[in-house]
Design a protein around this motif. Structure first.
Motif, PDB file in Angstrom:
ATOM      1  N   PHE A  17      68.143  99.852 -14.931  1.00 29.08           N
ATOM      2  CA  PHE A  17      69.594  99.588 -14.901  1.00 29.08           C
ATOM      3  C   PHE A  17      70.275 100.535 -15.877  1.00 29.08           C
ATOM      4  N   ILE A  22      63.904  98.532 -17.040  1.00 35.96           N
ATOM      5  CA  ILE A  22      63.764  97.090 -17.285  1.00 35.96           C
ATOM      6  C   ILE A  22      62.405  96.616 -16.785  1.00 35.96           C
ATOM      7  N   SER A  42      63.211  86.667 -24.299  1.00 37.50           N
ATOM      8  CA  SER A  42      64.443  86.928 -23.560  1.00 37.50           C
ATOM      9  C   SER A  42      64.648  88.438 -23.404  1.00 37.50           C
ATOM     10  N   GLY A  43      65.082  88.846 -22.224  1.00 41.39           N
ATOM     11  CA  GLY A  43      65.311  90.265 -21.981  1.00 41.39           C
ATOM     12  C   GLY A  43      64.055  91.015 -21.568  1.00 41.39           C
ATOM     13  N   GLY A  45      62.488  90.863 -18.815  1.00 41.85           N
ATOM     14  CA  GLY A  45      62.511  91.301 -17.423  1.00 41.85           C
ATOM     15  C   GLY A  45      62.047  90.254 -16.421  1.00 41.85           C
ATOM     16  N   LYS A  46      61.934  89.005 -16.852  1.00 38.20           N
ATOM     17  CA  LYS A  46      61.450  87.956 -15.936  1.00 38.20           C
ATOM     18  C   LYS A  46      62.399  87.755 -14.754  1.00 38.20           C
ATOM     19  N   SER A  47      63.679  87.588 -15.051  1.00 35.50           N
ATOM     20  CA  SER A  47      64.642  87.377 -13.961  1.00 35.50           C
ATOM     21  C   SER A  47      64.702  88.596 -13.055  1.00 35.50           C
ATOM     22  N   THR A  48      64.667  89.773 -13.656  1.00 32.38           N
ATOM     23  CA  THR A  48      64.710  91.004 -12.855  1.00 32.38           C
ATOM     24  C   THR A  48      63.501  91.074 -11.935  1.00 32.38           C
ATOM     25  N   GLU A 169      63.852  79.815 -14.413  1.00 30.88           N
ATOM     26  CA  GLU A 169      64.239  78.836 -15.434  1.00 30.88           C
ATOM     27  C   GLU A 169      65.019  77.673 -14.840  1.00 30.88           C
TER      28      GLU A 169
HETATM   29  N1  LIG Z   1      72.460  93.850 -13.184  1.00 28.17           N
HETATM   30  C1  LIG Z   1      72.098  94.341 -14.392  1.00 28.17           C
HETATM   31  N2  LIG Z   1      72.709  95.432 -14.883  1.00 28.17           N
HETATM   32  C2  LIG Z   1      72.354  95.948 -16.091  1.00 28.17           C
HETATM   33  N3  LIG Z   1      71.402  95.431 -16.869  1.00 28.17           N
HETATM   34  C3  LIG Z   1      70.752  94.336 -16.430  1.00 28.17           C
HETATM   35  C4  LIG Z   1      71.069  93.736 -15.183  1.00 28.17           C
HETATM   36  N4  LIG Z   1      70.262  92.660 -15.001  1.00 28.17           N
HETATM   37  C5  LIG Z   1      69.504  92.609 -16.108  1.00 28.17           C
HETATM   38  N5  LIG Z   1      69.788  93.590 -16.966  1.00 28.17           N
HETATM   39  C6  LIG Z   1      69.128  93.838 -18.252  1.00 28.17           C
HETATM   40  O1  LIG Z   1      67.741  93.789 -18.054  1.00 28.17           O
HETATM   41  C7  LIG Z   1      67.097  93.223 -19.173  1.00 28.17           C
HETATM   42  C8  LIG Z   1      66.130  92.170 -18.686  1.00 28.17           C
HETATM   43  O2  LIG Z   1      66.882  91.078 -18.185  1.00 28.17           O
HETATM   44  P1  LIG Z   1      66.217  89.828 -17.496  1.00 28.17           P
HETATM   45  O3  LIG Z   1      67.341  88.921 -17.156  1.00 28.17           O
HETATM   46  O4  LIG Z   1      65.325  90.264 -16.403  1.00 28.17           O
HETATM   47  O5  LIG Z   1      65.349  89.233 -18.671  1.00 28.17           O
HETATM   48  P2  LIG Z   1      64.681  87.799 -18.773  1.00 28.17           P
HETATM   49  O6  LIG Z   1      63.266  88.038 -19.159  1.00 28.17           O
HETATM   50  O7  LIG Z   1      64.923  87.036 -17.539  1.00 28.17           O
HETATM   51  O8  LIG Z   1      65.447  87.154 -19.992  1.00 28.17           O
HETATM   52  P3  LIG Z   1      65.866  85.616 -20.226  1.00 28.17           P
HETATM   53  O9  LIG Z   1      64.669  84.926 -20.767  1.00 28.17           O
HETATM   54  O10 LIG Z   1      66.956  85.730 -21.247  1.00 28.17           O
HETATM   55  O11 LIG Z   1      66.339  85.062 -18.940  1.00 28.17           O
HETATM   56  C9  LIG Z   1      68.174  92.701 -20.083  1.00 28.17           C
HETATM   57  O12 LIG Z   1      68.278  93.595 -21.190  1.00 28.17           O
HETATM   58  C10 LIG Z   1      69.419  92.757 -19.270  1.00 28.17           C
HETATM   59  O13 LIG Z   1      70.533  93.078 -20.051  1.00 28.17           O
END
Ligand SMILES: Nc1ncnc2c1ncn2[C@@H]1O[C@H](COP(=O)(O)OP(=O)(O)OP(=O)(O)O)[C@@H](O)[C@H]1O
Ligand SMILES: [Mg+2]
Lengths: 252, 227
Positions: A17, A22, A42-43, A45-48, A169
């Motif tokens: 991104f 990520i 957090s951050g 990349g799990k959601s991604t 989550e």
């Molecule tokens: N659409 C997007 N555009 C830009 N950056 C993004 C986008 N989606 C996610 N990110 C970035 O990607 C990184 C990973 O995000 P992600 O949501 O995948 O983490 P996570 O492991 O799910 O965190 P959490 O436990 O907080 O949910 C973060 O730094 C976030 O800012």
């Protein structure tokens, strides 16, 4: 187990991104009936990762193989079909505000699967019953509690007969007293053999449900294994350390 | 005074016929505007850069040029140039429809952007195509949200429709002017016309208000209040 074909195979998945990598090459396999729990800071990349698996976010590189078919991410019909096969539960529920609990479930059945109204209603009734909300069919999202909303969201996803369920989550946006009802529904699903990938910080779900844990950090799988391997007595894994911190936070 | 009343009484059926014409123009223009506005809003939010540019140009053009100029431009200019022999009714409907369409596009665009993004994601995650998600999830919600702004737009277009008299459409204003020029009862007749416009505005707004309440989503309030 390893001799069978996996239901889902993800290989070297990458996503960037705004010049920020990520996902930096994530690979794993998931067999039918398996439950993978995704944890990590957090951050990480799990959601991604979850959103790349059903291509709500289109990955920049890597491969997704589902049911022995390589997914062609450039074909829209293929993507739409793939997303029907892969259900998703969001942290924020994302119910359709203008539709009753019943119609939140029937809308995709009617519009995508072209089911007649009566059949769709009947399916919705069954699914709502499964999540203990048979009496809430007529209510709208704004009239439901957080736990009820998430259970409707689960019913909505299940009505499409997905082969895998991705949960991001699912209990994080809930008040503590409402977490239990959602956890119970997820546990019932697990008991019925639903294949799942779930990101969660819920200790009780990690240890009891996972048959495989992926610890994600900085866009990579930093550690993986069964709960016994990673959370066993005297285990010095990152996963163990992370869970200890979660435990301290939740004051257990 | 009594002559004024007599003139109004005499002219009333004639003026009311004009209000049917006005009503027909406004309803048609609002419906054209609804269709164009929805398509334009969807194009502005979900379209590719080319679509967004074209829609943006359309919106700026119709917002930037006075309705009176547009009427002349289309009726005497463009339609004549293209050899289109449109009636006054058709011409006014097109011009007012495209004008309100530009404003409605902005109303709907704002409404789309105000929806929580997660709902579109959820629809996609179920396997809906973008078109299905827009039709089944986005439109039903933004149309509800937009009714108050749409009602405002109705009252504006109703008043703009008086301009149609310049191209000879037999609407309220044209008929009032016609009678006034013969009877010299300008004051009384234009008061009567004003009252008719007011009643049309009031009635339309009332109906849209009822509609807004009727399609309200239970438990949900756009005014930020509960119930
Ligand atoms: N659409 C997007 N555009 C830009 N950056 C993004 C986008 N989606 C996610 N990110 C970035 O990607 C990184 C990973 O995000 P992600 O949501 O995948 O983490 P996570 O492991 O799910 O965190 P959490 O436990 O907080 O949910 C973060 O730094 C976030 O800012
Ligand atoms: Mg996340």
């Amino acid at each position: 187990m390893t001799t069978r074909q996996p239901l889902l195979k993800v290989a070297a998945l990458r996503k960037t991104f705004d010049n920020n990598p990520i996902l930096k090459g994530v690979s794993f396999e998931l067999h039918k009936g398996g439950i993978i729990v995704l944890i990590g800071p957090s951050g990480g990349g799990k959601s991604t990762l979850l959103q790349c698996i059903n291509c709500l976010t289109i990955p920049d590189g890597g491969e997704i193989e589902f049911d022995r078919q390589r997914l062609d991410i450039h074909s829209r019909p293929a993507l739409y079909q793939h997303r029907q096969d892969v259900g998703m539960i969001f942290q924020e529920f994302n119910l359709f505000d203008h539709l009753s609990a019943r119609d939140n479930i029937t809308i995709a059945l009617r519009k995508i699967k072209k089911l007649p109204r009566r059949e769709a209603d009947e399916r919705a009734r069954l699914e709502l019953e499964q999540v203990g909300l048979a009496d809430k069919a007529e209510l709208y999202p704004a009239q439901l509690s957080g736990g009820q909303k998430q259970r409707v969201a689960i019913a909505r996803a299940l009505a499409m007969d997905p082969k895998v369920l991705l949960l991001d989550e699912p209990t994080s946006a809930l008040d503590p007293e409402l977490i239990g009802e959602v956890i119970n529904v997820i546990k019932e699903l697990a008991a019925k053999g639903m294949t799942m990938i779930m990101a969660t910080h819920q200790i009780s779900l990690i240890a009891t449900l996972a048959d495989h844990i992926l610890f994600m950090e900085d866009g990579r799988i930093a550690e993986q294994g069964s709960p016994a391997e990673l959370l066993g007595a005297g285990c010095a894994s990152k996963t163990q350390g992370f869970c200890d911190r979660l435990n301290q936070l939740s004051g257990e | 005074m009594s002559t004024s009343l007599a003139v109004i009484a005499d002219a009333l059926p004639y003026l009311l016929q004009g209000s049917l014409f006005t009503g027909a123009i406004v309803v048609s223009a609002m419906l054209v505007g609804l269709l164009v506005g929805i398509l334009a809003a969807v194009g502005m939010v979900y379209g590719n850069p080319v679509t967004r540019f074209l829609v943006g140009a359309y919106v700026w053009f119709f917002r930037g040029v006075p309705v009176l100029v547009l009427l002349f431009l289309f009726y005497f200019g463009l339609f004549a140039f293209l050899g289109l022999n449109f009636s006054a009714f058709t011409s006014v409907t097109i011009v007012l429809g495209l004008t309100t369409g530009a404003y409605q596009a902005n109303i709907f665009k704002g409404a789309i952007l105000s929806l929580p993004a997660g709902q579109f994601k959820a629809a996609s995650a179920l396997g809906m195509s973008n078109g299905q998600a827009i039709r089944s999830i986005v439109l039903p919600q933004i149309l509800r949200i937009s009714i108050p702004a749409w009602s405002n737009e109705y009252s504006i277009i109703l008043k703009d429709s008086a301009l149609a008299f310049v191209i000879g459409a037999p609407e309220i204003m044209a008929r009032t002017q016609f009678v006034a020029s013969r009877t010299y009862q300008h004051l009384a007749l234009y008061i009567a016309a004003g009252v008719i416009y007011f009643l049309l505005t009031w009635g339309g707004v009332l109906i849209l208000d009822k509609l807004h309440k009727y399609v309200r989503i239970p438990g949900y309030s756009h005014q930020g209040m509960n119930k």
